[in-house]
Design a protein around this motif. Structure first.
Motif, PDB file in Angstrom:
ATOM      1  N   HIS A 449       0.846  -1.200   0.000  1.00 25.84           N
ATOM      2  CA  HIS A 449       0.000   0.000   0.000  1.00 25.84           C
ATOM      3  C   HIS A 449       0.882   1.251   0.000  1.00 25.84           C
ATOM      4  O   HIS A 449       1.746   1.389   0.868  1.00 25.84           O
ATOM      5  CB  HIS A 449      -0.890   0.055   1.245  1.00 25.84           C
ATOM      6  N   CYS A 510      -3.779   5.399   2.488  1.00 22.69           N
ATOM      7  CA  CYS A 510      -3.358   4.646   1.319  1.00 22.69           C
ATOM      8  C   CYS A 510      -3.816   5.438   0.101  1.00 22.69           C
ATOM      9  O   CYS A 510      -4.927   5.959   0.069  1.00 22.69           O
ATOM     10  CB  CYS A 510      -4.003   3.263   1.325  1.00 22.69           C
ATOM     11  N   LEU A 512      -4.166   4.188  -2.942  1.00 29.38           N
ATOM     12  CA  LEU A 512      -4.969   3.418  -3.891  1.00 29.38           C
ATOM     13  C   LEU A 512      -6.408   3.877  -3.663  1.00 29.38           C
ATOM     14  O   LEU A 512      -6.948   3.734  -2.565  1.00 29.38           O
ATOM     15  CB  LEU A 512      -4.822   1.917  -3.641  1.00 29.38           C
ATOM     16  N   HIS A 515      -8.981   1.822  -1.965  1.00 26.81           N
ATOM     17  CA  HIS A 515      -8.752   1.594  -0.532  1.00 26.81           C
ATOM     18  C   HIS A 515      -9.124   2.814   0.300  1.00 26.81           C
ATOM     19  O   HIS A 515      -9.527   2.685   1.459  1.00 26.81           O
ATOM     20  CB  HIS A 515      -7.291   1.194  -0.299  1.00 26.81           C
ATOM     21  N   LEU A 520      -9.363   3.108   4.345  1.00 24.23           N
ATOM     22  CA  LEU A 520      -7.959   3.073   4.771  1.00 24.23           C
ATOM     23  C   LEU A 520      -7.408   4.499   4.891  1.00 24.23           C
ATOM     24  O   LEU A 520      -6.465   4.884   4.209  1.00 24.23           O
ATOM     25  CB  LEU A 520      -7.144   2.262   3.760  1.00 24.23           C
TER      26      LEU A 520
HETATM   27 CU   LIG Z   1      -4.085   0.370  -0.064  1.00 24.12          CU
END
Ligand SMILES: [Cu+2]
Length: 551
Positions: A449, A510, A512, A515, A520
């Motif tokens: 991550h 994170c 992404l 996510h 996250l």
């Molecule tokens: Cu992530």
């Protein structure tokens, strides 16, 4: 560099102490003076007007609805000099809220311009306008993007470059080239997010359909959904015209939703000189892994006339699922004679391990820094779980899924003197200015991550993969690099250290994008007493639908 920073802080602290002296007889003298860490107004004011709208566009030949800035897919480059003030006038023509976050910009003294809904601002409403105005006392390669839901995945982003006339490498290159890498989906991000956060996805992130270099690529339309009449194969690739003998500073930005790339140029070495605003010692690579949110500058010398591929290999091995039409090798043309002929060059073959980020310890800072000892640390664990009631897979930091509070951002709560936050806000509070904070990230998932911290840079003191644990005696406190986006390896750990000297509410998440939406996300509330001494602008206050007592 750090010592100068600390000296500046000490100076400002003493300076503000003298400022409050006349109020010494008041019962609460500190709150009656304004804490103003940004003192110098030396640079120019650079104004950028952004009209944000929707439209259809086919960056890779596949036509779809995208987000546009000033009618264009991918926004204009924000470019200025260190010390300048950037003004971004936003007109929101979307049918929903939006924001602009300047990724990697410290926003020292202007935390309300960080552009994070739920944390540092309420969204700019549909048909509304808002102006971001902040001074940049840093230089390097950055980018901006909407921080509202998944909007940037649909194209609401662009490069942000800050030049420094005192850059030690300034005589080592003749021209600059920006290379914006990103993955690309043929569905709009809202549709994809609805699917991802449903039981049907089983937590498998949506797979990109393609990747883009500077907003361009081609696509094999035989993979387009049947009956689809909006796809044209063999769309034009991005092209970079080299002049023999010239030296180029290539600024590489990973603007993806979900994809780490391995970047290379056939027949040419890359000398890395910058990572996310930090000037490094010259380091030569041929294949450079770059994760989401990360940036590098590399000097490339045009000393090999011919026709070459620039390659951005998508690390699809990290995906849970790969779209059948995805060709993970994203290419652009590097030419010495302005030719669009496809090159026949061969790729560099040095080995890069799949789904393992570039080893930060290969890079050394250009200027030696003193890394102070930490006096506070937070361990943050990363997990995912399937909710038993809903069957939806969500992410957790320290077993807590972040839930965004769009109507009442954290910084507004700070101004309302709230000191307790609900558990789902994932708040880490730092009271004392100049606290040196360690973040120990522990990843319990089988994929990496890329974590990004707002408002600060951190030293990457150490990192390890599966089967290793953080060893405090073996951290690199001698010559670590400083950056704002670092990867925690699969089943591994990373130790990051930063000086908490920037009062505000700062996201730590994170990068992404799926996510982020799965929860996250954390936030650091730094020096709330000093935040309350900073006076936010009226138009910023007016963005929130309800006015709170102290605003
Ligand atoms: Cu992530």
């Amino acid at each position: 560099m750090l010592s100068r920073k600390i000296l500046t802080q000490v100076f400002l602290f003493i300076y503000s102490f003298f400022l409050i002296l006349p109020n010494a007889s008041l019962s609460s003298p500190i709150s009656s003076s304004n804490y103003s860490p940004v003192q110098t107004q030396t640079g120019n004011v650079k104004v950028f007007n952004f009209t944000i709208s929707k439209g259809s566009y086919a960056p890779d030949g596949f036509n779809r609805n995208v987000h546009l800035i000033n009618g264009k897919f991918l926004g204009p480059t924000i470019e200025c000099d260190k010390g300048d003030t950037i003004v971004i006038n936003v007109i929101n023509e979307l049918d929903e809220d939006t924001t602009i976050h300047s990724h990697g910009i410290s926003q020292l003294g202007s935390p309300w311009y960080d552009g994070v809904p739920g944390q540092s601002q309420c969204g700019i409403p549909s048909n509304g306008t808002f102006t971001y105005k902040f001074q940049v006392n840093q230089s390097g390669t950055y980018w901006y993007h909407s921080h509202l839901k998944t909007q940037y995945v649909d194209g609401l982003s662009g490069p942000l470059i800050i030049h420094d006339p005192d850059d030690p490498y300034i005589k080592d290159y003749d021209e600059e080239i920006i290379v914006l890498l990103q993955d690309w989906y043929h569905n709009d991000s809202k549709t994809l997010l609805t699917y991802y956060l449903s039981p049907e996805s089983h937590g498998r992130e949506p797979s990109p359909d393609n990747g883009l270099i500077n907003g361009k690529n081609s696509y094999n339309c035989s993979f387009a959904p049947s009956g689809s009449s909006n796809c044209v194969s063999n769309a034009t690739l991005a092209q970079f015209n080299f002049v023999q003998g010239k030296r180029y500073r290539i600024r590489i930005i990973n603007n993806s939703a979900f994809t780490a790339f391995v970047f290379s140029i056939d027949g040419h070495s890359m000398n890395i000189i910058e990572v996310e605003g930090m000037i490094t010692q010259n380091h030569t690579v041929h294949r450079l892994p770059i994760n989401v949110g990360q940036r590098y500058s590399a000097i490339v010398t045009a000393d090999n006339p011919g026709q070459f591929w620039m390659r951005a290999e998508m690390e699809t091995k990290c995906y849970n699922y790969v779209s059948p039409g995805l060709n993970p090798l994203i290419k652009a043309i590097v030419t010495y004679n302005n030719s669009t002929d496809p090159p026949s060059s061969t790729a560099w073959n040095e080995n890069v391990t799949d789904c393992v980020d570039f080893n930060a310890s290969d890079l050394k800072p250009y200027n030696t820094q003193n890394v102070p000892d930490a006096n506070l640390n937070f361990t943050i664990t990363i997990e995912f779980y399937k909710d038993k009631k809903t069957n939806i897979t969500l992410g957790t930091l320290n077993n807590s899924t972040y839930v965004i509070d769009l109507k009442y951002p954290t910084i507004n709560k700070v101004y309302d003197n709230l000191t307790q936050f609900t558990a789902d806000q994932n708040v880490f509070s730092i009271e004392k200015n100049n606290t040196v904070v360690d973040i120990i990230l522990q990843n319990y998932k089988t994929y990496e991550h890329p974590f990004h911290l707002h408002g600060h840079v951190f030293w990457v003191l150490g990192s390890g993969g599966s089967g290793t644990t953080p060893d405090y005696n073996n951290l690199n406190t001698k010559d670590p690099i400083q950056r704002d986006s670092a990867t925690v390896p699969a089943l591994g750990w990373t130790v990051l250290r930063f000086v908490s000297n920037n009062p505000g509410v700062w996201g730590f998440h994170c990068h992404l994008e799926w996510h982020v939406e799965a929860g996250l996300v954390a936030q650091f509330v730094t020096q709330p007493d000093l935040i309350r001494q900073l006076t936010p602008p009226d138009d910023w206050k007016a963005l929130c639908p309800q006015q709170h007592s102290k605003l």
